[in-house]
Write a protein that holds these residues in place. Sequence first.
Motif, PDB file in Angstrom:
ATOM      1  N   GLY A 170       0.829  -1.218   0.000  1.00  0.00           N
ATOM      2  CA  GLY A 170       0.000   0.000   0.000  1.00  0.00           C
ATOM      3  C   GLY A 170       0.850   1.250   0.000  1.00  0.00           C
ATOM      4  O   GLY A 170       0.742   2.080   0.897  1.00  0.00           O
ATOM      5  N   GLU A 173       0.326  -1.585  -4.757  1.00  0.00           N
ATOM      6  CA  GLU A 173      -0.688  -0.543  -4.544  1.00  0.00           C
ATOM      7  C   GLU A 173      -1.859  -0.798  -5.500  1.00  0.00           C
ATOM      8  O   GLU A 173      -1.684  -0.735  -6.716  1.00  0.00           O
ATOM      9  CB  GLU A 173      -0.079   0.851  -4.775  1.00  0.00           C
ATOM     10  CG  GLU A 173      -1.066   2.008  -4.679  1.00  0.00           C
ATOM     11  CD  GLU A 173      -1.882   2.004  -3.396  1.00  0.00           C
ATOM     12  OE1 GLU A 173      -1.311   2.098  -2.309  1.00  0.00           O
ATOM     13  OE2 GLU A 173      -3.114   1.887  -3.488  1.00  0.00           O
ATOM     14  N   ASP A 233      -4.118  -6.418  -4.841  1.00  0.00           N
ATOM     15  CA  ASP A 233      -4.127  -6.797  -3.434  1.00  0.00           C
ATOM     16  C   ASP A 233      -2.780  -7.387  -3.009  1.00  0.00           C
ATOM     17  O   ASP A 233      -2.275  -8.305  -3.645  1.00  0.00           O
ATOM     18  CB  ASP A 233      -5.241  -7.845  -3.246  1.00  0.00           C
ATOM     19  CG  ASP A 233      -5.240  -8.450  -1.869  1.00  0.00           C
ATOM     20  OD1 ASP A 233      -4.906  -7.744  -0.893  1.00  0.00           O
ATOM     21  OD2 ASP A 233      -5.590  -9.651  -1.766  1.00  0.00           O
ATOM     22  N   ALA A 234      -2.235  -6.854  -1.921  1.00  0.00           N
ATOM     23  CA  ALA A 234      -0.946  -7.355  -1.441  1.00  0.00           C
ATOM     24  C   ALA A 234      -1.050  -8.817  -0.996  1.00  0.00           C
ATOM     25  O   ALA A 234      -0.071  -9.567  -1.095  1.00  0.00           O
ATOM     26  CB  ALA A 234      -0.448  -6.494  -0.282  1.00  0.00           C
ATOM     27  N   PHE A 258       2.817   1.226   5.822  1.00  0.00           N
ATOM     28  CA  PHE A 258       2.681   2.564   6.413  1.00  0.00           C
ATOM     29  C   PHE A 258       1.262   3.086   6.252  1.00  0.00           C
ATOM     30  O   PHE A 258       0.730   3.139   5.142  1.00  0.00           O
ATOM     31  CB  PHE A 258       3.665   3.535   5.740  1.00  0.00           C
ATOM     32  CG  PHE A 258       5.098   3.101   5.867  1.00  0.00           C
ATOM     33  CD1 PHE A 258       5.613   2.660   7.080  1.00  0.00           C
ATOM     34  CD2 PHE A 258       5.940   3.105   4.761  1.00  0.00           C
ATOM     35  CE1 PHE A 258       6.941   2.242   7.201  1.00  0.00           C
ATOM     36  CE2 PHE A 258       7.263   2.696   4.863  1.00  0.00           C
ATOM     37  CZ  PHE A 258       7.760   2.262   6.083  1.00  0.00           C
ATOM     38  N   THR A 266       5.522  10.049   4.362  1.00  0.00           N
ATOM     39  CA  THR A 266       4.688   9.686   3.212  1.00  0.00           C
ATOM     40  C   THR A 266       3.647  10.776   3.055  1.00  0.00           C
ATOM     41  O   THR A 266       3.458  11.610   3.931  1.00  0.00           O
ATOM     42  CB  THR A 266       3.956   8.341   3.438  1.00  0.00           C
ATOM     43  OG1 THR A 266       3.009   8.510   4.495  1.00  0.00           O
ATOM     44  CG2 THR A 266       4.902   7.208   3.762  1.00  0.00           C
TER      45      THR A 266
HETATM   46  C1  SAM Z   1      -4.154   5.448   4.004  1.00  0.00           C
HETATM   47  S1  SAM Z   1      -3.359   4.963   2.532  1.00  0.00           S
HETATM   48  C2  SAM Z   1      -1.629   5.135   2.925  1.00  0.00           C
HETATM   49  C3  SAM Z   1      -0.775   5.188   1.688  1.00  0.00           C
HETATM   50  C4  SAM Z   1       0.738   5.327   1.935  1.00  0.00           C
HETATM   51  N1  SAM Z   1       1.276   4.176   2.620  1.00  0.00           N
HETATM   52  C5  SAM Z   1       1.045   6.596   2.691  1.00  0.00           C
HETATM   53  O1  SAM Z   1       1.436   6.499   3.875  1.00  0.00           O
HETATM   54  O2  SAM Z   1       0.895   7.692   2.105  1.00  0.00           O
HETATM   55  C6  SAM Z   1      -3.540   3.188   2.543  1.00  0.00           C
HETATM   56  C7  SAM Z   1      -3.138   2.545   1.218  1.00  0.00           C
HETATM   57  O3  SAM Z   1      -3.240   1.131   1.300  1.00  0.00           O
HETATM   58  C8  SAM Z   1      -3.713   0.664   0.051  1.00  0.00           C
HETATM   59  N2  SAM Z   1      -4.321  -0.670   0.259  1.00  0.00           N
HETATM   60  C9  SAM Z   1      -5.530  -0.938   0.788  1.00  0.00           C
HETATM   61  N3  SAM Z   1      -5.750  -2.259   0.810  1.00  0.00           N
HETATM   62  C10 SAM Z   1      -4.641  -2.837   0.267  1.00  0.00           C
HETATM   63  C11 SAM Z   1      -4.269  -4.172  -0.016  1.00  0.00           C
HETATM   64  N4  SAM Z   1      -5.086  -5.208   0.257  1.00  0.00           N
HETATM   65  N5  SAM Z   1      -3.073  -4.399  -0.585  1.00  0.00           N
HETATM   66  C12 SAM Z   1      -2.244  -3.376  -0.868  1.00  0.00           C
HETATM   67  N6  SAM Z   1      -2.536  -2.085  -0.622  1.00  0.00           N
HETATM   68  C13 SAM Z   1      -3.722  -1.824  -0.066  1.00  0.00           C
HETATM   69  C14 SAM Z   1      -4.714   1.723  -0.381  1.00  0.00           C
HETATM   70  O4  SAM Z   1      -4.977   1.704  -1.771  1.00  0.00           O
HETATM   71  C15 SAM Z   1      -4.031   3.000   0.065  1.00  0.00           C
HETATM   72  O5  SAM Z   1      -3.211   3.553  -0.934  1.00  0.00           O
END
Ligand code: SAM
Length: 231
Positions: free
Chosen positions: A64, A87, A114-115, A133, A210
């Motif tokens: 993400g 992402e 999806d991660a 993060f 970030t």
């Molecule tokens: C609140 S944002 C934080 C983004 C970044 N880490 C930052 O600190 O600016 C959470 C991120 O997690 C991603 N996310 C949500 N579910 C996810 C998943 N299953 N696998 C990977 N990423 C995911 C979302 O698309 C989003 O960009």
Amino acid sequence: MAEILERPVSSPLHGRRVGKPLAKYQRVLVDTLLPRLAVDITAPIPDATALFARAPDDVWLEVGFGGGEHLLNAATLHPDVGLIGCEPFLNGMARALADLASADLDNVRLHCGDAGALIDALPPASIGRLFLFYPDPWPKRRQHKRRFISDAMLVRLARVMIPGAELRFATDIDDICGWTLARLLRSPDFTWPAATAADWQYPWPEWVGTRYEQKATAEGRRGCYITAIRR
Ligand SMILES: C[S@@+](CC[C@H](N)C(=O)[O-])C[C@H]1O[C@@H](n2cnc3c(N)ncnc32)[C@H](O)[C@@H]1O
């Protein structure tokens, strides 16, 4: 590729996959650069180091990555490490692709999805550092099952992490900090070797922050930073 990603898909993802329409150059990058950098997870990955043109000393994974600020900084500071960034939000991916297109980096691979699916395709003990993060907080009780960290996810992460590997985690939400620590501390696979009682208040030496953290700070919330170790 952009059209495929914008179709509704059945997946365990609950957040947004697309926001406002991509700029033309972002769409071109999604259609041309992303396929070149994307990790194929349709079959198990036999060797994570083989994903990179030049065999890296170690492979790190960011889950993400949002707009990719941390991912690109880590890749720049550690040219001998292979970075896999994950992402699902296409606009975030497009932002990272734009930065990657102008950077001279050969140590980044991407997964736009999806991660969990990526993690399950990786070979055992292949990841030397994992970054998560500011995951989505899903604050309502009925949404808690959507949170990325769960007991089951820690088992999946433990499988792919090398013993001694760090899991670096940040959040600005007290409840998520407690939720994550509770699960790490009851996991047989991780330890939290906090050196001092104030350990969680300080980020890592190379920390650049970030985009999400900037927003949280501007709104008066402070980050908490956890480094757990795969046993
Ligand atoms: C609140 S944002 C934080 C983004 C970044 N880490 C930052 O600190 O600016 C959470 C991120 O997690 C991603 N996310 C949500 N579910 C996810 C998943 N299953 N696998 C990977 N990423 C995911 C979302 O698309 C989003 O960009």
